[in-house]
Structure formats: C-alpha cells, structure tokens
Design a protein around this motif. Structure first.
Motif, short mmCIF file in Angstrom:
data_model
loop_
_atom_site.label_atom_id
_atom_site.label_comp_id
_atom_site.label_asym_id
_atom_site.label_seq_id
_atom_site.Cartn_x
_atom_site.Cartn_y
_atom_site.Cartn_z
N ASP A 115 80.60 39.71 35.46
CA ASP A 115 79.78 40.93 35.28
C ASP A 115 78.38 40.66 35.85
OD1 ASP A 115 79.11 39.33 33.27
OD2 ASP A 115 78.96 41.12 31.83
N TYR A 116 77.76 39.54 35.93
CA TYR A 116 76.28 39.50 36.31
C TYR A 116 76.13 39.19 37.74
CZ TYR A 116 77.63 34.45 36.16
OH TYR A 116 78.12 33.17 36.53
N PHE A 117 77.52 39.25 38.48
CA PHE A 117 77.13 38.97 39.98
C PHE A 117 77.09 40.36 40.78
CE2 PHE A 117 78.15 34.63 40.98
CZ PHE A 117 77.80 34.44 42.35
N SER A 118 76.24 40.63 41.73
CA SER A 118 76.25 42.03 42.37
C SER A 118 77.05 41.87 43.50
CB SER A 118 74.43 41.88 43.04
OG SER A 118 74.43 40.84 43.91
N SER A 119 77.81 40.79 43.88
CA SER A 119 78.41 40.96 45.08
C SER A 119 79.99 41.58 44.41
CB SER A 119 78.99 39.63 45.46
OG SER A 119 80.09 39.73 46.49
N ARG A 120 80.55 42.71 45.18
CA ARG A 120 81.72 43.35 45.32
C ARG A 120 82.74 42.68 46.06
NH1 ARG A 120 82.67 44.24 40.65
NH2 ARG A 120 81.20 42.41 40.67
N SER A 121 82.77 41.53 46.56
CA SER A 121 83.60 40.99 47.26
C SER A 121 84.30 40.02 46.36
CB SER A 121 83.16 40.33 48.66
OG SER A 121 82.51 41.29 49.43
N HIS A 122 85.78 39.47 46.98
CA HIS A 122 86.44 38.81 46.11
C HIS A 122 86.04 37.35 46.76
CE1 HIS A 122 88.67 41.03 43.33
NE2 HIS A 122 89.03 41.82 44.33
N PHE A 123 85.69 36.43 46.02
CA PHE A 123 85.21 35.04 46.33
C PHE A 123 85.83 34.07 45.39
CE2 PHE A 123 83.03 31.20 47.20
CZ PHE A 123 83.17 31.05 48.40
N ALA A 124 87.04 33.34 45.49
CA ALA A 124 87.51 32.87 44.36
C ALA A 124 87.49 31.28 44.46
CB ALA A 124 89.08 32.85 44.29
N ASP A 144 70.91 28.66 40.02
CA ASP A 144 69.80 29.13 39.77
C ASP A 144 69.70 30.53 40.33
OD1 ASP A 144 67.22 29.04 38.70
OD2 ASP A 144 66.23 28.26 40.54
N GLN A 145 70.31 30.84 41.41
CA GLN A 145 69.98 32.08 42.33
C GLN A 145 70.78 33.08 41.18
OE1 GLN A 145 71.72 32.43 46.15
NE2 GLN A 145 72.27 34.72 45.64
N GLN A 146 71.74 32.73 40.67
CA GLN A 146 72.44 33.77 39.63
C GLN A 146 72.12 33.83 38.17
OE1 GLN A 146 74.63 35.89 40.99
NE2 GLN A 146 74.32 35.02 42.97
N GLY A 147 71.03 33.06 37.98
CA GLY A 147 70.28 33.25 36.91
C GLY A 147 70.33 31.79 35.68
N GLY A 148 71.19 30.92 36.40
CA GLY A 148 71.30 29.84 35.52
C GLY A 148 72.17 29.86 34.10
N ALA A 149 71.73 29.75 33.05
CA ALA A 149 72.36 29.79 31.69
C ALA A 149 72.66 31.25 31.59
CB ALA A 149 71.88 29.09 30.68
N ARG A 150 74.07 31.76 31.70
CA ARG A 150 74.35 33.23 31.37
C ARG A 150 75.25 33.35 30.26
NH1 ARG A 150 72.20 36.41 35.69
NH2 ARG A 150 72.87 38.30 34.12
#
Length: 345
Positions: A115-124, A144-150
């Motif tokens: 839910d914290y990813f902005s991408s709406r593409s499937h990448f598994a 780090d780009q995705q916020g590190g600890a989530r």
C-alpha cells in the motif's frame, strides 16, 4: 511478534537491502555495495516483452533474484535458508515461527499490493525484510526510496506475497540466515579481504564470456541494436520509452543503479586492500556509471514526434559504447583478479 533489538539498515536495491538487514541483525555490519560485489550481482539481462508491440522487453542490470544472496552468503560462509510455503496460512505461520526464533525474514513480494508503493504495475521480483508481524500489521524494511522502515496492513503483505502476477513471481518465497560464523563476527575485514578478489574474478569471467543474446554484454548489444526501432514498433512510443528510462533510474533494476553499486564496491575494495591496482578500474567504472546516467536522461527526454528515430539512434550508439567500456573494464579486472585469487587459493 516484533524483533525488539532490530535496527533498520537502509539501502538502494531491494535484495541487497534485505540481505544487509538479515546479516546485520544476525551480528555483522556489511555495506550494501560490499554485499552486491561479493554476490557477483552485476549483469545485463534481456527478457522478451509479454506483449510485443505494446511494451518494451524487460532489461535488467543484475543477475537472477536470490542468486545474489546465495553468492554473497557462500563467500561469507553464511548459511542461507530459502523455501516457498504452499499457501498464505503456512507462509504466515512459518514467518511467525522464524520471527519468534529471532530471525529477520526476507520475503519476495509483488509491489502492486504494497500500500505504500505508488506503482500500479505488477512486479513480483521485489524483496523486503520483515521484522514484525501480527494479525493486523507488518513491519518491514524496503529501499530508501520507498521510505526504509515501513508499517503496512498484514493483509497487504499477504496479497503481495501470494501474487503470481508480474515479473518472475515466487509466491510465498522466504529466506533467512542462520547463526553467523564466529570469525565473520570477530574479524570481518579479514574475511572480506579473503573473498573480494575471488568475487571480482568470477564476475569478470561471467561478464566477458559469451552467453548469447539474453545474458551479459551480448544482451546489452542486442538491446542497443533494437532500441532505434522502438520509435516505429512500440505504441505509444513516448510512454513506453520514457517508462524504460524511469524504470532504469527509479525502480532499482536498471543499469545505472547497479553500476553505482559496483563502483562503490570497487572503491570499498580498494580501501580494504590498499591496492593501487584497483585505482584505474575505480576511475573507469565511474565513467561507465556516468554513461548509464546519460542514457537514462536521453530516454526520459524522448519525444517521438520530434525526430524520435534519431533520438533513439543516439541512445543505441551510447549503449554500444557502454558495452565496449564494460567489456574493457572486466577484461582488465580479470587479469589481476585471477592472479590475486590464485595467491589466496
């Protein structure tokens, strides 16, 4: 269940970030570039587009998922355990058992469901380090780009782990490290010095070998030969070409990101050894990294309506030059690496 003493370790690439967190929690701090280099992570791979004509091929700058972790752990003498649970309930139960035993658990996920990813593409083929889980919440470390600890809903993680869509899915795959070898914890630098030249040799042998048109520099040259035609064969060309540029720059899988990590690995290796033999390769690989950034800039600036074919021909020429430069660097590295690795055999 949440690991009380866990300290998140940030990184640029998902698998090396995950591995770094697992090893750090087990007792040893090793940098992400060092793990990437020991893992022989650099490569170029060409994967055919699932829908030719509407999408570009998947062009990645690293070796296969999980192989990097296997290589790095083998070099360090670390026992890496990996398996796939048969279903979501088993995956949850096994993860809880591992957390309860004090392990950070690496899991493969489809970013579409995070839910914290902005991408709406499937990448598994994405990896995250899991350090806490209960019926409602999951605590993870991403790049780090995705916020590190989530922190995210446990249901979001369940869907992400169960997905069979996207690039190279591995539903319910998990990995963790057993107790580290005593010498790795007490004399880390000595262990690294013993393994670095061997990892460089193996990487250089692979990168200079002929592995056809899907792997290595042959794949990079294949991409260069085809990319000029994207203006005519892909629709919508603007969206697809710029998307490749964004993917290479921001998704962690593109050429520049892994060339940055390998460049940092060579710098760290030079510092550990005090070996001037590495000076010219550090400099040369820094130039390679810069050329990748320039290619990405060109892709992201692409406008098909404005002499699009000429723009992509310029990109193709630059990729050919990059392939030549990487060939020269790895051929050069292979000579001292073979000599130094032989001395330590």
């Amino acid at each position: 269940m949440r690991l009380a003493t866990f300290q998140p370790q940030l990184g640029d690439h998902c698998e090396t970030t995950t591995l770094r967190n697992m090893i750090h929690h087990a007792g040893v701090g090793i940098s992400e570039p060092m793990l990437f280099g020991l893992g022989q992570g650099i490569d170029f791979q060409y994967w055919d587009a699932p829908d030719p004509g509407r999408g570009a091929p998947m062009l990645t700058g690293r070796i296969e998922p999980a192989q990097l972790s296997r290589n790095a752990c083998s070099a360090l003498g670390v026992e890496l355990r990996e398996a796939q649970a048969p279903d979501p309930a088993s995956a949850f139960a096994t993860t809880m058992e591992l957390l309860d035993a004090g392990h950070v658990v690496g899991v493969s996920v489809d970013i579409f469901h995070l839910d914290y990813f902005s991408s709406r593409s499937h990448f598994a083929s994405h990896y995250i380090a899991l350090y806490g889980l209960d019926d409602s919440l999951a605590h993870v470390v991403d790049t780090d780009q995705q916020g590190g600890a989530r922190t995210l809903p446990a249901e979001s993680l369940r869907r992400a782990r169960a997905s069979s869509e996207g690039f190279l899915p591995s539903p319910h795959l998990y990995l963790y490290v057993e107790q580290l070898p005593a010498r790795l914890t007490t004399d880390t630098d000595a262990v690294l010095r013993e393994q670095i030249w061997s990892a460089i040799r193996l990487t250089a042998e692979r990168m200079t070998g002929d592995r056809g048109l899907r792997l290595g520099l042959g794949a990079l040259r294949r991409a260069a030969s085809e990319i000029a035609g994207w203006n005519d064969t892909l629709a919508p060309a603007d969206e697809v070409v710029q998307g490749v540029g964004r993917f290479w720059r921001f998704a962690g899988t593109g050429g520049a990101n892994f060339r940055k990590l390998y460049h940092a690995f060579l710098i760290e290796a030079r510092q550990l050894y005090g070996d001037r033999e590495l000076d010219r390769f550090v400099e040369d690989f820094g130039h390679v990294r810069q050329q990748w950034d320039q290619v990405i800039d060109m892709l992201m600036a692409y406008r098909g309506a404005d002499e699009g074919r000429k723009q992509l021909e310029a990109v193709a020429a630059r990729l050919d030059a990059i392939a030549d430069a990487e060939q020269a660097v790895f051929e050069g590295l292979l000579v001292p690496a073979t000599e130094r690795a032989g001395e330590r055999a």
